[in-house]
Design an enzyme around this catalytic site. Structure first.
Site, PDB file in Angstrom:
ATOM      1  N   TYR A  87     -27.614  -8.602  58.543  1.00 42.98           N
ATOM      2  CA  TYR A  87     -26.741  -9.352  59.438  1.00 42.98           C
ATOM      3  C   TYR A  87     -25.260  -8.999  59.220  1.00 42.98           C
ATOM      4  CZ  TYR A  87     -24.940 -13.363  62.040  1.00 42.98           C
ATOM      5  OH  TYR A  87     -24.297 -14.159  62.948  1.00 42.98           O
ATOM      6  N   GLY A  95     -20.348  -1.187  59.831  1.00 42.33           N
ATOM      7  CA  GLY A  95     -20.135   0.157  60.377  1.00 42.33           C
ATOM      8  C   GLY A  95     -21.133   0.571  61.440  1.00 42.33           C
ATOM      9  N   GLY A  96     -22.391   0.754  61.063  1.00 40.45           N
ATOM     10  CA  GLY A  96     -23.389   1.175  62.030  1.00 40.45           C
ATOM     11  C   GLY A  96     -24.550   1.919  61.413  1.00 40.45           C
ATOM     12  N   GLU A 114     -17.746   8.364  59.565  1.00 36.00           N
ATOM     13  CA  GLU A 114     -17.450   7.634  58.327  1.00 36.00           C
ATOM     14  C   GLU A 114     -17.390   8.611  57.157  1.00 36.00           C
ATOM     15  OE1 GLU A 114     -20.447   4.575  58.149  1.00 36.00           O
ATOM     16  OE2 GLU A 114     -19.109   3.176  59.155  1.00 36.00           O
ATOM     17  N   ASP A 143     -35.392  -9.692  44.368  1.00 38.55           N
ATOM     18  CA  ASP A 143     -36.711 -10.328  44.161  1.00 38.55           C
ATOM     19  C   ASP A 143     -37.852  -9.323  44.263  1.00 38.55           C
ATOM     20  OD1 ASP A 143     -35.048 -12.504  44.246  1.00 38.55           O
ATOM     21  OD2 ASP A 143     -36.131 -13.571  45.823  1.00 38.55           O
ATOM     22  N   HIS A 148     -18.002  -1.484  46.550  1.00 43.34           N
ATOM     23  CA  HIS A 148     -16.998  -1.349  47.601  1.00 43.34           C
ATOM     24  C   HIS A 148     -15.648  -1.700  46.972  1.00 43.34           C
ATOM     25  CE1 HIS A 148     -14.824  -1.869  51.332  1.00 43.34           C
ATOM     26  NE2 HIS A 148     -15.837  -1.303  51.947  1.00 43.34           N
ATOM     27  N   ARG A 207     -14.254   6.255  47.947  1.00 50.20           N
ATOM     28  CA  ARG A 207     -14.571   4.880  47.586  1.00 50.20           C
ATOM     29  C   ARG A 207     -14.762   4.657  46.074  1.00 50.20           C
ATOM     30  NH1 ARG A 207     -19.542   2.058  50.874  1.00 50.20           N
ATOM     31  NH2 ARG A 207     -18.232   2.050  52.699  1.00 50.20           N
ATOM     32  N   HIS A 230     -22.078  -3.553  46.223  1.00 49.78           N
ATOM     33  CA  HIS A 230     -22.291  -3.439  47.667  1.00 49.78           C
ATOM     34  C   HIS A 230     -23.701  -2.973  48.021  1.00 49.78           C
ATOM     35  CE1 HIS A 230     -20.942  -3.103  51.739  1.00 49.78           C
ATOM     36  NE2 HIS A 230     -21.082  -1.797  51.798  1.00 49.78           N
ATOM     37  N   ARG A 250     -25.223   6.646  47.933  1.00 50.37           N
ATOM     38  CA  ARG A 250     -25.614   6.493  49.336  1.00 50.37           C
ATOM     39  C   ARG A 250     -24.472   6.881  50.257  1.00 50.37           C
ATOM     40  NH1 ARG A 250     -24.871   1.560  53.184  1.00 50.37           N
ATOM     41  NH2 ARG A 250     -23.013   1.406  51.912  1.00 50.37           N
TER      42      ARG A 250
HETATM   43  C1  LIG Z   1     -21.153  -6.263  54.135  1.00 52.33           C
HETATM   44  C2  LIG Z   1     -22.159  -5.162  54.309  1.00 52.33           C
HETATM   45  C3  LIG Z   1     -21.921  -4.137  55.191  1.00 52.33           C
HETATM   46  C4  LIG Z   1     -22.856  -3.106  55.358  1.00 52.33           C
HETATM   47  N1  LIG Z   1     -22.647  -2.147  56.302  1.00 52.33           N
HETATM   48  C5  LIG Z   1     -23.605  -1.207  56.525  1.00 52.33           C
HETATM   49  C6  LIG Z   1     -23.483  -0.264  57.578  1.00 52.33           C
HETATM   50  O1  LIG Z   1     -22.510  -0.285  58.336  1.00 52.33           O
HETATM   51  N2  LIG Z   1     -24.461   0.666  57.740  1.00 52.33           N
HETATM   52  C7  LIG Z   1     -25.569   0.728  56.931  1.00 52.33           C
HETATM   53  O2  LIG Z   1     -26.432   1.605  57.119  1.00 52.33           O
HETATM   54  N3  LIG Z   1     -25.716  -0.175  55.933  1.00 52.33           N
HETATM   55  C8  LIG Z   1     -24.790  -1.141  55.731  1.00 52.33           C
HETATM   56  N4  LIG Z   1     -24.966  -2.051  54.731  1.00 52.33           N
HETATM   57  C9  LIG Z   1     -26.225  -2.007  53.970  1.00 52.33           C
HETATM   58  C10 LIG Z   1     -27.379  -2.526  54.843  1.00 52.33           C
HETATM   59  O3  LIG Z   1     -26.921  -3.639  55.564  1.00 52.33           O
HETATM   60  C11 LIG Z   1     -28.584  -2.931  53.999  1.00 52.33           C
HETATM   61  O4  LIG Z   1     -28.930  -1.902  53.117  1.00 52.33           O
HETATM   62  C12 LIG Z   1     -29.794  -3.235  54.882  1.00 52.33           C
HETATM   63  O5  LIG Z   1     -29.435  -4.167  55.867  1.00 52.33           O
HETATM   64  C13 LIG Z   1     -30.951  -3.761  54.048  1.00 52.33           C
HETATM   65  O6  LIG Z   1     -31.945  -4.240  54.911  1.00 52.33           O
HETATM   66  P1  LIG Z   1     -33.285  -4.829  54.311  1.00 52.33           P
HETATM   67  O7  LIG Z   1     -34.150  -5.187  55.468  1.00 52.33           O
HETATM   68  O8  LIG Z   1     -33.816  -3.929  53.278  1.00 52.33           O
HETATM   69  O9  LIG Z   1     -32.817  -6.162  53.539  1.00 52.33           O
HETATM   70  P2  LIG Z   1     -32.011  -7.438  54.032  1.00 52.33           P
HETATM   71  O10 LIG Z   1     -31.418  -7.278  55.364  1.00 52.33           O
HETATM   72  O11 LIG Z   1     -31.111  -7.823  52.920  1.00 52.33           O
HETATM   73  O12 LIG Z   1     -33.155  -8.538  54.174  1.00 52.33           O
HETATM   74  C14 LIG Z   1     -33.829  -9.054  53.049  1.00 52.33           C
HETATM   75  C15 LIG Z   1     -34.775 -10.137  53.485  1.00 52.33           C
HETATM   76  O13 LIG Z   1     -35.649 -10.458  52.425  1.00 52.33           O
HETATM   77  C16 LIG Z   1     -35.777 -11.856  52.305  1.00 52.33           C
HETATM   78  N5  LIG Z   1     -36.158 -12.135  50.930  1.00 52.33           N
HETATM   79  C17 LIG Z   1     -35.567 -11.692  49.798  1.00 52.33           C
HETATM   80  N6  LIG Z   1     -36.266 -12.131  48.730  1.00 52.33           N
HETATM   81  C18 LIG Z   1     -37.301 -12.858  49.213  1.00 52.33           C
HETATM   82  C19 LIG Z   1     -38.357 -13.574  48.615  1.00 52.33           C
HETATM   83  N7  LIG Z   1     -38.516 -13.650  47.289  1.00 52.33           N
HETATM   84  N8  LIG Z   1     -39.246 -14.227  49.419  1.00 52.33           N
HETATM   85  C20 LIG Z   1     -39.099 -14.190  50.757  1.00 52.33           C
HETATM   86  N9  LIG Z   1     -38.122 -13.522  51.377  1.00 52.33           N
HETATM   87  C21 LIG Z   1     -37.239 -12.870  50.604  1.00 52.33           C
HETATM   88  C22 LIG Z   1     -34.429 -12.385  52.727  1.00 52.33           C
HETATM   89  O14 LIG Z   1     -34.559 -13.740  53.091  1.00 52.33           O
HETATM   90  C23 LIG Z   1     -34.122 -11.448  53.897  1.00 52.33           C
HETATM   91  O15 LIG Z   1     -34.800 -11.923  55.034  1.00 52.33           O
HETATM   92  C24 LIG Z   1     -24.040  -3.090  54.565  1.00 52.33           C
HETATM   93  C25 LIG Z   1     -24.273  -4.121  53.663  1.00 52.33           C
HETATM   94  C26 LIG Z   1     -23.355  -5.152  53.529  1.00 52.33           C
HETATM   95  C27 LIG Z   1     -23.647  -6.254  52.563  1.00 52.33           C
END
Ligand SMILES: Cc1cc2nc3c(=O)[nH]c(=O)nc-3n(C[C@H](O)[C@H](O)[C@H](O)COP(=O)(O)OP(=O)(O)OC[C@H]3O[C@@H](n4cnc5c(N)ncnc54)[C@H](O)[C@@H]3O)c2cc1C
Length: 556
Positions: free
Chosen positions: A45, A49-50, A119, A220, A241, A287, A348, A383
C-alpha cells in the site's frame, strides 16, 4: 472440537504477492487469504515509485538484466533475473487489464501510452507508476478484484501463528498441511487445513528502530518457515532508505530521494553540511552511501537525527514537486519552505528470506513463499529500485501455474490436531512484551544497522539469545496475542540477520562492516544460507552453509 477450515489454497498475506497469487489461480479453486490486520495494510500500500518492466521500444530485456545484476553485486542468480525481467511486461499488462490506474504519458492529450519514470540504477525509463502513490492504486485494485471473486474468502485480523507440517509416511520429507491461526477478534487459535499453503507475509524491516515500513513487517513468514524447517538466505542484506521523517507521530513517513535530487541539503543539527566529506557527489551519492554518512554522523555525535533543508526553494516549487510530503510535514508542524526538517535513515527492504525456486516452491513440500518474504535470487546483495513489486507479481504468477498443475494429484489433509491451550493462562505482565520489543529494535539499530563490526554483532548476538530464551518461556506459559507472536518472530528474524551478518567477512552491497570494509574478490561471491537443525529440546538452531546451490526449477 472446533470446526476446522478447509481450503485448496491457504495464502498467508494480502499484499501484492498474496493477492496476485489468489487472482491468478483458477476460479474453481477454493482459497483463503489471511491478513493479520486490515486487508490493505502492508508494504504494498505504501509503495511510491512504481513497478519496473521493459515497456518502451528503446529499452531492452538485456539492459534491465544488466542493471539488476550490477545492483546485486555478484549475488543475483542470472537465471532468476532473466525469468523475472522477461515476464515483467506480461505482469504489468495483467495489472492494466485489471484496471490499475497507472499514470498516462500526457493526460491532457489523452495519450494511451503510460508514463515511465527512471530511478536509481536503471539505464532507461522503465518504471510504470500511479503518480506518487503506486502502491495504493495497486493494492486497491487487487483488493477490489479479490472481493469480486466467489472462490476467495478474505480473513482480516487473522494472524498465522505457525505452519502445520508432517513427515510423509516412509520418507523424511517435510510436508505442509496448513497453519494455526489466531482470530484476533475472538482470541481463539483455529486450524486452517489446505492442499497448498503460501507465505506472502512481506519483509522484516520492523526489526529496526527506524523503518519506512508499516507495523505488519515483522518477518512472520520467514520465522514460521524457519521454525518449520526451511533454510533462510542472505538475511544480512537490509536496504536502508536515507531519509524518513523523524517525528513520533510519523514513524514511517518516507521523504523521497527526489527532495535531494531537487537541491535539498543534508545538515547536522547545528546547521553544518557534511555530505561533501563522504562523497564528491554529496547529497546525490547513491542511497547506501548517503545512509552510511548520516549514520556515521549520528553515531559519532550521539545525535538522534540530522536535517534536510530545501527551504531555499520557492514555496510554489516545493508544493508542485512534493505535494504529499509538503502537506504531511505541514500537518506535523514543519513548513519545508521555511525550515529544515528532521530526518533519519530507516530500514526499508529485506533482500533475504526463504529460498525458493522459479515457481515459489520452498524446501517444504506444498509450501510456497512469494514476495518480500522469499529469496528468489533476483536482488542479490542489493535490490534495484522498483524490482520488488515486479518480483511479487512474476513469482506469484508462476506459483499459481505450478499449484494449479499439482492440484489434481494433491490430496486434502485429514483432521489436524487442535491448538493446545490447556497449559497456558492469560499474561500477567504485558510490559515484558513491550519492553523487549523496544530493546530489540534499539540494539538492532545500534549494532546491526547500516554500519556493522564484529564487536557490535557479538554484542547483539548475546542480547538476542537472552531475549529469545525469555520470549520462549513467556510463549510457553501464556495465551498468545498479536504482539507476543510478532515479537517472537522479530526476535527469531533478528537472530538470523545477526548470524548471517557475522558469517559474511567482507563488505558487499548492503552489508557494510568496519572489520572488512572491502568486497572479497579473491573468491566467487556466494549466498549466506542458514539451515535449521532441531536440538534435543525441540528448539531450532542454525547450522551454517554458504554458497549452497539454488533449488532446481520445478518440472511442471
Ligand atoms: C514506503 C515504501 C515504498 C516502497 N516503494 C516501492 C516501489 O516504488 N517499488 C517497488 O517495487 N517496491 C517498493 N517498496 C517495496 C514493496 O512495496 C514491497 O516489497 C512489496 O509491496 C511487498 O509485497 P508483499 O506482498 O510481499 O508484502 P506486503 O505488501 O507487506 O504484505 C504482507 C501481508 O502479509 C500479512 N501478514 C504478515 N504476517 C502475517 C501473519 N503472521 N498472518 C497473517 N497475515 C500476515 C500482512 O497483513 C499483509 O497483508 C516500497 C516499500 C515501502 C515500505
Amino acid at each position: 472440537m472446533h470446526l476446522q477450515h478447509q481450503y485448496d489454497g491457504l495464502i498467508i498475506g494480502s499484499g501484492a504477492a498474496g493477492l496476485t497469487l489468489a487472482l491468478r489461480l483458477p476460479q474453481d479453486v477454493r482459497i483463503a487469504v489471511l491478513a493479520k490486520g486490515p486487508v490493505k495494510e502492508g508494504n504494498t500500500y505504501y509503495a511510491q515509485g512504481g513497478i519496473s518492466a521493459v515497456l518502451d521500444h528503446k529499452d531492452s530485456i538485456e539492459s534491465h538484466i544488466t542493471d539488476t545484476m550490477n545492483a546485486g553485486v555478484g549475488l543475483c542468480d542470472p537465471r532468476v533475473v532473466r525469468f523475472a525481467v522477461e515476464h515483467g511486461p506480461e505482469a504489468v499488462q495483467w495489472l492494466i487489464d485489471l484496471g490499475v490506474p497507472f499514470t498516462r504519458r500526457d493526460e491532457e492529450k489523452h495519450q494511451t501510452e503510460f508514463h515511465l519514470t527512471r530511478e536509481g540504477g536503471h539505464q532507461h525509463r522503465r518504471v510504470i507508476h500511479a503518480a506518487d502513490s503506486t502502491g495504493k492504486a495497486l493494492q486497491t485494485s487487487l483488493v477490489d478484484a479479490v472481493r469480486a471473486r466467489d472462490n476467495i474468502d478474505l480473513f482480516e485480523q487473522h494472524i498465522a501463528v505457525d505452519l502445520i507440517t508432517a513427515e510423509r509416511p516412509g520418507s523424511r520429507d517435510n510436508c505442509c498441511l496448513g497453519a494455526y491461526v489466531l482470530d484476533r477478534g475472538t482470541g481463539r487459535v483455529e486450524v486452517f487445513r489446505a492442499r497448498f499453503t503460501t507465505l506472502a507475509t512481506g519483509g522484516a524491516s520492523k526489526v529496526y528502530l527506524y523503518t519506512s515500513n508499516p507495523d505488519t513487517s515483522t518477518g512472520d513468514g520467514i520465522a514460521m518457515a524457519w521454525r518449520a524447517g526451511c533454510r533462510v538466505a542472505n538475511m544480512e542484506f537490509n536496504q536502508f532508505h536515507p531519509t524518513c521523517l523523524y517525528h513520533p507521530q510519523a514513524k514511517s513517513f518516507l521523504i523521497s530521494e527526489a527532495v535531494r535530487g531537487e537541491g535539498g541539503k543534508l545538515l547536522l543539527p547545528n546547521g553544518k553540511p557534511f555530505m561533501q566529506r563522504f562523497d564528491p557527489r554529496a547529497e546525490l551519492a547513491p542511497r547506501d552511501i548517503v545512509a552510511r554518512a548520516i549514520d556515521h554522523e549520528m553515531k559519532r555525535h550521539g545525535y538522534d537525527h540530522v536535517l534536510l533543508d530545501i527551504s531555499h526553494k520557492p514555496v510554489d516549487f516545493i508544493e508542485k514537486h512534493f505535494p504529499t510530503i509538503y502537506r504531511r510535514c505541514l500537518e506535523l508542524g514543519f513548513d519545508m519552505a521555511e525550515q529544515a526538517i528532521p530526518v533519519v535513515p530507516a530500514a526499508h527492504y529485506t533482500c533475504g528470506g526463504v529460498p525458493t525456486d522459479l515457481s515459489g516452491r520452498s524446501d517444504i513440500d506444498n509450501l510456497y513463499v512469494v514476495g518480500e518474504s522469499a529469496c528468489t535470487g533476483l536482488h542479490g546483495a542489493n535490490r534495484m529500485a522498483s524490482n520488488s513489486l515486479l518480483e511479487c507479481l512474476v513469482f506469484a504468477t508462476s506459483a499459481a501455474t505450478d499449484i494449479a498443475a499439482r492440484l489434481a494429484t494433491t490430496g486434502m489433509p485429514g483432521e489436524l490436531p487442535e491448538w493446545d491451550e490447556s497449559q497456558v493462562t492469560d499474561s500477567d505482565e504485558e510490559v515484558v512484551v513491550s519492553h523487549n520489543w523496544d530493546e530489540l529494535r534499539r540494539f538492532m539499530w545500534d549494532y546491526v544497522g547500516i554500519v556493522r563490526s564484529n564487536k557490535r554483532l557479538e554484542r547483539a548476538l548475546h542480547r538476542v539469545e537472552l531475549l529469545r530464551q525469555e520470549i520462549q518461556d513467556y510463549y510457553g506459559n501464556f495465551r498468545v496475542t498479536n504482539d507476543l507472536l510478532e515479537l517472537r518472530n522479530l526476535v527469531q528474524v533478528a537472530e538470523l540477520i545477526i548470524r548471517s551478518a557475522h558469517i559474511r567477512k567482507e563488505s558487499r552491497g548492503l552489508h557494510y562492516t568496519l572489520d572488512y570494509p572491502q568486497a572479497d574478490d579473491s573468491q566467487v561471491a556466494s549466498d549466506t544460507i542458514l539451515e535449521p537443525q532441531k536440538t534435543d529440546q525441540g528448539n531450532v538452531q542454525p547450522a551454517t552453509i554458504t554458497g549452497v546451490e539454488k533449488l532446481g526449477v520445478a518440472d511442471n
